[in-house]
Design a protein around this motif. Sequence first.
Motif: not given
Length: 86
Positions: A14-18, A22-26, A38-50
């Motif tokens: 794991e690491l923190d992203l600014d 998120p970028p499409r690739h890492y 590649r970015l597979h999925h994101v988790g959204r909470r309160d309209d933000r990417v968590a």
Amino acid sequence: MRALFIGGTVDNSELDLDGTQPPRHYPENTGGGQPRYRLHHVGRRDDRVAYAVYAPAGLDDAEVERVAAERDYPRRFQAEPERMAN
């Protein structure tokens, strides 16, 4: 936002992203022209990417989803998963 990795050499890392998206690739620029993850999925909470889940391009989507469910990212981050289009 937290980047979570499934598979590859950094599995379960794991690491923190600014930023807010998120970028499409890492990493974004590998120099070789071939992204490692590649970015597979994101988790959204309160309209933000968590959190953002990254996986190697060759890893089957079903396996990524299985591992993410096993690690219970949605509960951990209190977020709803959203699949990213490839």
